[in-house]
Design a protein around this motif. Structure first.
Motif, PDB file in Angstrom:
ATOM      1  N   LEU A 142     -27.442  -4.156   7.219  1.00  0.00           N
ATOM      2  CA  LEU A 142     -27.493  -4.912   5.966  1.00  0.00           C
ATOM      3  C   LEU A 142     -28.532  -4.354   5.002  1.00  0.00           C
ATOM      4  CD1 LEU A 142     -27.127  -8.541   7.333  1.00  0.00           C
ATOM      5  CD2 LEU A 142     -25.527  -7.347   5.843  1.00  0.00           C
ATOM      6  N   ILE A 171     -28.072  -4.215   1.032  1.00  0.00           N
ATOM      7  CA  ILE A 171     -28.311  -5.529   0.432  1.00  0.00           C
ATOM      8  C   ILE A 171     -29.264  -5.511  -0.756  1.00  0.00           C
ATOM      9  CG2 ILE A 171     -30.363  -6.322   1.713  1.00  0.00           C
ATOM     10  CD1 ILE A 171     -28.694  -8.911   2.272  1.00  0.00           C
ATOM     11  N   ARG A 187     -28.851  -7.434  -4.277  1.00  0.00           N
ATOM     12  CA  ARG A 187     -27.581  -8.156  -4.249  1.00  0.00           C
ATOM     13  C   ARG A 187     -27.761  -9.491  -3.556  1.00  0.00           C
ATOM     14  NH1 ARG A 187     -23.423  -4.005  -1.816  1.00  0.00           N
ATOM     15  NH2 ARG A 187     -21.922  -5.347  -2.870  1.00  0.00           N
ATOM     16  N   LEU A 237     -26.502 -12.649  -0.947  1.00  0.00           N
ATOM     17  CA  LEU A 237     -25.913 -12.726   0.389  1.00  0.00           C
ATOM     18  C   LEU A 237     -24.383 -12.851   0.335  1.00  0.00           C
ATOM     19  CD1 LEU A 237     -27.334 -12.619   3.133  1.00  0.00           C
ATOM     20  CD2 LEU A 237     -27.219 -15.102   3.221  1.00  0.00           C
ATOM     21  N   VAL A 290     -22.707  -9.413  -0.524  1.00  0.00           N
ATOM     22  CA  VAL A 290     -22.681  -8.445   0.569  1.00  0.00           C
ATOM     23  C   VAL A 290     -21.674  -8.864   1.630  1.00  0.00           C
ATOM     24  CG1 VAL A 290     -24.047  -7.391   2.416  1.00  0.00           C
ATOM     25  CG2 VAL A 290     -25.050  -7.727   0.162  1.00  0.00           C
TER      26      VAL A 290
END
Length: 363
Positions: free
Chosen positions: A199, A203, A206, A208, A211
């Motif tokens: 992740l 990530i 961005r 949650l 993603v």
């Protein structure tokens, strides 16, 4: 005189789980007395409270054993005993009998939270809920809202128990959010580390949900490609599906001699192998992201467990509330001394969070 532990060589953790009935009764009375008065209780007082007669000397022996495994302590020489933070945690997790929110309190909570019109300020409604909890529990009410578009810098998963992990979300603005997740007991710790690494490569900057959506789309595309590649090998008579001992289908490759003469088939087979590994990784990551977005219900932090405030001698009882998409958008709760009335306050915080959630879902 029997020991409070069924096995004298048990570890501290094992000992907590195997307290005999007499020791549990004595420990419960010590905690109940502390929660009611905040004062230490002695063996003579406990012996009078027990349903089955027991001499003060016998009670002292049990209290000494409880002290050795870390459940109680003496604040000073020749004093009675008080529960330790470990003791309070054990009491809350294993012995607490929750009450219920009475009809009058339910009506008061409903009326207070819903008093604001639908077009009213969310902050004002949450402020009302905080004031209400503070008045009903005689603790400090607390409400924290979360940004729906919180852009992340880093994420980490830390196992804290066999079936529980902590998701640590670090935002670009420096804020940190911790969420407790339930995980499969057989999930290896290495899978949590791999998911975090996977992740963190994607990530930054961005949210949650963004993603998660991308990974789910990639997962679906990989499944489609895997289906097309395996169909090609099967149609060529180079592979077939068979049931495996583990219960799932297994791709059986045959005619390796022919495969060696077919570079395309070899490339397809290698691609299939990589897709299987990729899909397994994405499956674990998607599962963890789903759990991180969902979080958990009422949480109780006792004493030094309360890292958010770093207050020794305090407890916090908190529960999340959700919007119409069942996303956690905030947390409300109560902060007070460790001798809070947990049996009364836990269901009250839980009920208030549910009322706030219903209010948000109806806006």
């Amino acid at each position: 005189m029997t020991s409070p532990l069924d096995s004298p060589d048990s570890s501290r953790q094992g000992g907590l789980a195997r307290l005999n009935e007499r020791s549990r009764d004595i420990f419960r009375h010590i905690v109940d007395s502390y929660l009611a008065s905040g004062e230490a209780v002695g063996s003579r007082q406990v012996s009078r409270l027990l349903p089955t007669p027991l001499s003060p000397a016998s009670v002292r022996n049990v209290m000494q054993d409880l002290e050795e495994i870390g459940l109680i302590y003496a604040p000073h020489t020749s004093a009675g005993r008080l529960p330790t933070e470990l003791g309070l945690r054990f009491f809350v997790d294993a012995m607490l009998e929750l009450g219920d929110v009475g009809p009058d309190e339910r009506e008061q909570i409903e009326a207070q939270v819903r008093a604001r019109p639908h077009d009213g300020s969310l902050e004002s409604a949450l402020g009302d809920a905080m004031s209400l909890l503070s008045g009903l529990t005689r603790g400090a009410g607390v409400v924290a809202t979360m940004k729906e578009d919180l852009r992340l810098k880093q994420i980490e998963f830390v196992r804290i128990e066999p079936e529980r992990a902590l998701a640590v979300l670090v935002a670009e603005d420096g804020s940190v959010e911790n969420r407790i997740l339930r995980i499969p007991s057989l999930l290896p710790t290495s899978a949590l580390i791999e998911a975090g690494n996977f992740l963190n490569a994607r990530i930054k900057g961005r949210t949650l949900p963004d993603v998660r959506f991308e990974i789910e789309a990639s997962h679906a595309a990989a499944e489609q490609e895997l289906g097309e590649l395996t169909a090609r090998l099967i149609d060529a008579g180079l592979a077939s599906w068979a049931d495996s001992a583990g219960g799932g289908p297994q791709l059986i490759v045959r005619g390796q001699a022919n495969l060696l003469q077919d570079l395309t088939a070899i490339e397809d087979l290698e691609r299939i192998r990589l897709l299987f590994a990729d899909l397994e990784t994405k499956k674990d990551v998607i599962d963890l992201l789903s759990r991180a977005e969902g979080g958990e219900g009422v949480r109780i932090f006792i004493g030094s467990e309360n890292k958010l405030f770093s207050l020794s001698g305090s407890s916090m009882i908190a529960a999340p509330f959700h919007d119409e998409r069942q996303r956690i958008v905030g947390v409300l709760g109560v902060i007070g001394p460790t001798r809070l009335n947990y049996a009364r306050i836990v269901p009250m915080v839980d009920y208030t969070s549910k009322v706030v959630s219903r209010m948000l879902q109806g806006r």
